[in-house]
Design a protein around this motif. Structure first.
Motif, PDB file in Angstrom:
ATOM      1  N   ALA A  85      15.202  -6.455  -6.000  1.00  0.00           N
ATOM      2  CA  ALA A  85      14.846  -7.380  -4.917  1.00  0.00           C
ATOM      3  C   ALA A  85      16.058  -8.148  -4.429  1.00  0.00           C
TER       4      ALA A  85
ATOM      5  N   THR B 290      17.333  -7.912  -0.665  1.00  0.00           N
ATOM      6  CA  THR B 290      17.350  -9.133   0.142  1.00  0.00           C
ATOM      7  C   THR B 290      18.734  -9.395   0.713  1.00  0.00           C
TER       8      THR B 290
ATOM      9  N   VAL C 101       4.018  -7.011  -4.960  1.00  0.00           N
ATOM     10  CA  VAL C 101       5.193  -7.773  -4.539  1.00  0.00           C
ATOM     11  C   VAL C 101       5.656  -8.682  -5.677  1.00  0.00           C
TER      12      VAL C 101
ATOM     13  N   TRP D  88      11.032  -4.414  -0.784  1.00  0.00           N
ATOM     14  CA  TRP D  88      10.269  -4.965  -1.908  1.00  0.00           C
ATOM     15  C   TRP D  88       9.236  -5.983  -1.432  1.00  0.00           C
ATOM     16  N   LEU D  89       9.513  -6.620  -0.280  1.00  0.00           N
ATOM     17  CA  LEU D  89       8.626  -7.662   0.228  1.00  0.00           C
ATOM     18  C   LEU D  89       7.419  -7.082   0.957  1.00  0.00           C
TER      19      LEU D  89
ATOM     20  N   GLN E  87       2.809  -9.692   7.423  1.00  0.00           N
ATOM     21  CA  GLN E  87       4.220  -9.795   7.783  1.00  0.00           C
ATOM     22  C   GLN E  87       4.418  -9.648   9.286  1.00  0.00           C
TER      23      GLN E  87
ATOM     24  N   ILE F 186      11.373 -14.244  -5.677  1.00  0.00           N
ATOM     25  CA  ILE F 186      10.171 -13.408  -5.620  1.00  0.00           C
ATOM     26  C   ILE F 186       8.922 -14.271  -5.618  1.00  0.00           C
TER      27      ILE F 186
ATOM     28  N   LEU G 295       4.020 -15.596   1.605  1.00  0.00           N
ATOM     29  CA  LEU G 295       3.254 -14.507   2.219  1.00  0.00           C
ATOM     30  C   LEU G 295       1.756 -14.711   2.020  1.00  0.00           C
TER      31      LEU G 295
ATOM     32  N   LEU H  12      10.812 -16.483   5.404  1.00  0.00           N
ATOM     33  CA  LEU H  12      10.398 -15.127   5.749  1.00  0.00           C
ATOM     34  C   LEU H  12      11.114 -14.628   6.995  1.00  0.00           C
TER      35      LEU H  12
ATOM     36  N   LEU I 197       8.654 -16.381  -2.154  1.00  0.00           N
ATOM     37  CA  LEU I 197       8.339 -15.582  -0.968  1.00  0.00           C
ATOM     38  C   LEU I 197       6.947 -14.968  -1.080  1.00  0.00           C
ATOM     39  N   ALA I 198       6.540 -14.576  -2.283  1.00  0.00           N
ATOM     40  CA  ALA I 198       5.177 -14.072  -2.459  1.00  0.00           C
ATOM     41  C   ALA I 198       4.166 -15.176  -2.175  1.00  0.00           C
TER      42      ALA I 198
END
Length: 327
Positions: free
Chosen positions: A100, A104, A92, A73-74, A26, A131, A138, A60, A134-135
């Motif tokens: 979440a 957010t 995550v 949560w992220l 991140q 979720i 990442l 992100l 974004l996971a």
């Protein structure tokens, strides 16, 4: 503005160090778009430029306000001292959708215009899909930006933990915290952080996670909100030499005494390091470095300790004296 954490007796027993691949991922994304963080990382930025250009990191970045809330949560606090990225990203993906969503929305509200933007509305419209997406993003950022250099990064972070764990044993928590960063002050069970926002929190037996970071430099980060365990992120020691290529030659006298390979290994251990990091730094085969480390340790010039995934080596006083030409 001060950020204060109030410790009770139980909190002093529940402080721990951690290293997080998820956190570094991140922060690597943040670093790409924050010129004030580029100083030490120019070689890395040049190398990952093409890979970064192939990623759509806008979703992100929308959740990374310069000031304000970042969704916990992220990037939850590390689940252990040596958790893998796969273990962290699984946590995550297992986030509660409603929690979440609320988290957010709070982060989007701290980014001007984000809450009502098309991307912001799309994220909030379907928290389960949010979720997952974004996971996935990442994980793609990890593969492209951080994973290729993770052995080097992890070695530096674990060396920081090894050093500061020893200092904790020598000076106690109250003595250690101001050493971690000049913005930390300790007095009568209260940690004060010179930060951009004002916040106070009683730890109430949760303790504190202390986490060195490469890509957070030069910032210190204080989080997380309840119910997460409080975490304090600080710049790791030795960042200035992180991206350095193999250095110059060892002194001739040391080469004559130890041989070129062992002299190079001893000279490279300004900070505790593992076999793979030293091999990369010196341009030597890991098997050769391992042999040199064993010989140097057998001669009383190095000590070793296991931390996480690897064994870290550092000079003994005799080794320091030889490396500096003091004998």
């Amino acid at each position: 503005m001060p950020f204060r954490l109030y410790f009770g007796e139980d909190d002093l027993l529940r402080c721990r160090f951690a290293v997080s691949a998820l956190w570094e991922t991140q922060e690597a994304v943040r670093t790409l778009h924050r010129p004030e963080r580029h100083g030490y990382h120019v070689p890395w930025l040049r190398r990952i430029h093409a890979a970064a250009a192939g990623l759509d990191l806008a979703p992100l970045r929308l959740l990374m306000p310069r000031r304000g809330h970042n969704p916990d949560w992220l990037g939850p606090p590390p689940i252990g001292p040596a958790a893998t990225f796969e273990e962290e990203i699984a946590a995550v993906r297992a986030a509660d959708p409603q929690a979440a969503l609320d988290d957010t929305a709070r982060a989007l509200a701290d980014t001007p215009g984000a809450l009502d933007s098309p991307r912001g509305r799309a994220l909030l419209a379907d928290p389960v899909r949010m979720i997952e997406e974004l996971a996935d993003l990442l994980e793609a950022a990890w593969r492209a930006l951080v994973e290729p250099d993770w052995p080097r990064l992890r070695a530096l972070l674990e060396a920081d933990v090894a050093f500061h764990s020893r200092r904790l044993a020598e000076v106690g928590l109250g003595g250690l915290l101001p050493e971690l960063d000049r913005r930390f002050a300790w007095s009568a069970g209260t940690l004060t952080v010179d930060a951009r926002s004002s916040h106070e929190r009683e730890l109430r037996g949760q303790g504190l996670v202390l986490m060195p970071s490469v890509f957070s430099w030069p910032d210190v980060v204080s989080g997380f909100d309840p119910p997460w365990q409080p975490t304090l992120v600080y710049p790791a020691r030795g960042i200035g030499g992180l991206w350095a290529e193999p250095g110059g030659h060892a002194p001739d006298a040391l080469v004559r005494l130890l041989g070129r390979g062992r002299a190079a290994v001893l000279g490279a251990l300004d900070e505790p390091a593992g076999t793979s990091a030293l091999a990369h730094r010196l341009g030597l085969a890991p098997s050769s470095v391992s042999g040199h480390l064993s010989a140097l340790r057998g001669a009383g010039l190095l000590t070793s300790r296991r931390y996480g995934h690897q064994v870290l080596y550092e000079r003994t006083p005799l080794g320091m004296a030889l490396a500096s030409g003091g004998i």
